[in-house]
Enzyme design. Sequence first.
Site, PDB file in Angstrom:
ATOM      1  N   GLU A 186       8.324 -13.750  -4.435  1.00  0.00           N
ATOM      2  CA  GLU A 186       9.283 -13.373  -5.513  1.00  0.00           C
ATOM      3  C   GLU A 186      10.096 -12.509  -4.866  1.00  0.00           C
ATOM      4  OE1 GLU A 186       8.017  -9.595  -6.525  1.00  0.00           O
ATOM      5  OE2 GLU A 186       5.718  -9.613  -6.372  1.00  0.00           O
ATOM      6  N   GLU A 204       4.091  -9.908   0.928  1.00  0.00           N
ATOM      7  CA  GLU A 204       5.119 -10.094   1.731  1.00  0.00           C
ATOM      8  C   GLU A 204       5.370  -9.370   2.632  1.00  0.00           C
ATOM      9  OE1 GLU A 204       8.388  -7.764  -0.806  1.00  0.00           O
ATOM     10  OE2 GLU A 204       8.057  -9.610  -1.571  1.00  0.00           O
TER      11      GLU A 204
END
Length: 707
Positions: free
Chosen positions: A263, A192
């Site tokens: 996610e 991320e």
Amino acid sequence: MAQLMHNLREREMVGWVLVLWLGMAVVAAAALGGQVRYDGRSIIVDGHRKLIFSGSIHYPRSTPHMWPSLISKAKQGGLHAIDTYVFWNLHEPQQGQYYFSGRRDIVRFMKEVHSQGLYVCLRIGPFIEAEWSYGGLPFWLHDVPGIVFRSDNEPFKIHMQNFTTKIVNMMKSEKLFASQGGPIILSQIENEYQNVEKGFGDKGPPYVRWAAEMAVGLKTGVPWVMCKQDDAPDPVINACNGLRCGETFVGPNSPNKPAIWTENWTHFYDVYGNITKVRAAEDIAYHVALFIAKMNGAYINYYMYHGGTNFGRNASAFSLTSYYDPAPLDEYGLIRQPKWGHLKELHEAIDRCSNTLLYGTKTNLSLGPWQQAYVYKGERNECAAFLVNANGANAAAVRFQNQTYNIPRKSISILPDCKTEAFNTAKVSSKESRRKMAAAVELASVEMWQELDEVVAVFDETSLRSNRLLEQMNTTKDTSDYLWYTASYEQSEESQSTKISVNSGGHVLRAFVNGEFIGSEHGTYRNQSLVLEKNVSLKRGMNNISLLSIMVGLPDSGAHMELRTSGLEKVRIGETDLSNHPWGYQVGLKGEKMQLYTEEGSRKAKWRKLSLASRLKWYKSKFDAPKGNDPVALNLASMGKGEAWINGESIGRYWISFLTPLATPSQIQFHIPRSFLKPRDNLLVLFEEEWGSPLGISVDTVSVTMA
Ligand SMILES: *[C@@H]1O[C@H](CO)[C@@H](O)[C@H](O)[C@H]1NC(C)=O
Ligand SMILES: *[C@@H]1O[C@H](CO)[C@@H](O)[C@H](O)[C@H]1NC(C)=O
Ligand SMILES: *[C@@H]1O[C@H](CO)[C@@H](O)[C@H](O)[C@H]1NC(C)=O
Ligand SMILES: *[C@@H]1O[C@H](CO)[C@@H](O)[C@H](O)[C@H]1NC(C)=O
Ligand SMILES: *[C@@H]1O[C@H](CO)[C@@H](O)[C@H](O)[C@H]1NC(C)=O
Ligand SMILES: *[C@@H]1O[C@H](CO)[C@@H](O)[C@H](O)[C@H]1NC(C)=O
Ligand SMILES: *[C@@H]1O[C@H](CO)[C@@H](O)[C@H](O)[C@H]1NC(C)=O
Ligand SMILES: *[C@@H]1O[C@H](CO)[C@@H](O)[C@H](O)[C@H]1NC(C)=O
Ligand SMILES: *[C@@H]1O[C@H](CO)[C@@H](O)[C@H](O)[C@H]1NC(C)=O
Ligand SMILES: *[C@@H]1O[C@H](CO)[C@@H](O)[C@H](O)[C@H]1NC(C)=O
């Protein structure tokens, strides 16, 4: 208690995230007969396209004893792969000292997955976030001269490369990559990063390029991915994170790359004091099916499939000890219905037509204003269809190939042969399960307990001194949650009411003047800082000011984590600013130093009979393991805040007194893995910061019944 427990469970949120991988293109540099490639449609293992359902299970959040059963239940639930992060700070807590045994035995975990015939997605990071202390980075990195985490910064890159290489080499020497006949079909580098990249200015993009090149250079023979990184350099695959990537993903950054949905951690993990809502099995199934039907999704990961437990002090700031309990396998490893069964049926329906999906051609047609069919046809007239009733529409009857199908609102029917509905995402046939906690041992009598006071630190007895308020993490080096800030304050005449005010960057403060407790304050996940203001009486002459600053986990996210601060920032008494006054420090508690929670440490201390509840106390008791094999939990509903140990193993922090807006604690039951227990005389030790009474504690067995 049972009722309260049940309410809590219902309110808890599903810590759910889907990781969805779309089809892929470009053949990964597959030297050595590398058997894992990808094309525009899917990952290709041993020459076959695969539609893979994967689930996250993190090895240190359970025990080696639990692994075989967790993996087997995941397999029975229709998963083909297990996804795990690698936890750098567990493996190299001190620089150059590596640990790979017990809960840290990643090789054993992967061999177990392999022996049960499942694949592995290895998310090395080594920055992982994951609601894990310091996002998985070892704290010693903080003290490397000149370091800037996750940036085009030589010191960071050297250490990141060192650890990544170590892990990859270990996997290679154990022959764990699929290219060597092992289970690992994918690896991840970084995590991320795009969320924070702007914070690094022009040091961000070169770091991304370097990380990709470094990873690819390790020649694992299996593809690498970067999640939430739209510009992941070739041949690394960029991934989307989120709950609804079917709608939000900008798409692969080259026509040769797959769309990957990893996610979205923000919505769903639990923090103290939050009311979280459970994500229904129907909603998860709908988004998975839509992703497969509409986006050609060919890799789907559930984050988490089993969340487990943040043992010890491993949870990040304000994260609960229990991790993603509402997953298909609950914290104790028990099957949670209907979620587990509903997804199993979805997986079975998709498996029945996966060849048609992966090798067929897709068409779509409109069945109504909100209704579409996605139809896949194979070369030999195989046919599979998804009938979608989009979110927002009412239940509908649609005609498809001369038959009528009733599709409930916001649902998808799967027809593996284009005729018979094998599954509808909104029609749940699995019965709901109820978890039952039954008290097996009640530690309700005074004779069962002994206690010991933790000493309130005073300036005269401290050896670490400074003329300013020190930053907490840099002072404790994460050896403890606790740091005493002490000062000796001279008062010219006795006063009944002098204002003391303390500003802290977090997370909890317990203040004492001349040994007397004067008050507490705490921050929250959203705002970790706090201010304590009290009027106190001071003696003439020297007064002992003792401020216990407590962290509830290290940060795990954000740019420049190495610059984050915590602990006291400003102290005033009356008109005097004490911020640059002589301060004495004590890192950790006396009881921690004595290791009161171990048999040996506990024997050396002078415990006494239980008296009235008061602050800063150690409690100890012994109990026999409940009979049978049901999982075991410690019920701490009667306590305030602290940490609990069983036979020297910390089962985590507890914070019962931090209530949600519904006036309920976030977590009252704490998992004691069976492998921590012996048949008799298990040592239970608690450190309690508040007024909690141990007389309400019980050791419970956990079981599941169907409603
Ligand atoms: C990693 O660092 C250790 C010392 O901490 C050193 O012995 C080792 O050679 C380094 N490995 C690599 C691959 O740089
Ligand atoms: C992730 O969650 C945040 C809210 O926490 C939301 O703003 C964002 O859009 C989500 N990302 C995706 C890709 O869905
Ligand atoms: C906690 O609750 C707050 C307020 O409702 C919300 O903004 C936040 O996203 C929640 N945090 C988590 C981690 O769920
Ligand atoms: C984190 O967990 C590991 C085992 O999973 C444990 O050995 C370690 O002590 C924990 N770390 C902290 C800081 O509590
Ligand atoms: C259906 O297919 C057409 C043409 O391939 C495409 O433009 C359209 O976006 C598709 N519709 C949906 C809902 O996927
Ligand atoms: C549907 O019915 C029409 C006319 O009754 C027929 O021509 C067609 O082949 C049928 N289609 C299917 C898929 O059965
Ligand atoms: C951290 O502590 C060391 C002494 O242990 C000190 O030299 C250094 O300046 C401190 N760093 C920060 C950022 O406070
Ligand atoms: C402050 O602490 C010192 C050292 O323990 C003790 O001798 C002294 O009496 C304390 N002062 C007060 C006012 O309690
Ligand atoms: C955070 O809390 C502190 C202490 O209560 C307060 O002074 C500050 O204004 C708060 N910050 C935000 C952004 O709400
Ligand atoms: C402290 O006392 C002053 C007056 O002496 C009063 O105005 C103030 O409200 C008191 N503050 C607190 C926190 O009790």
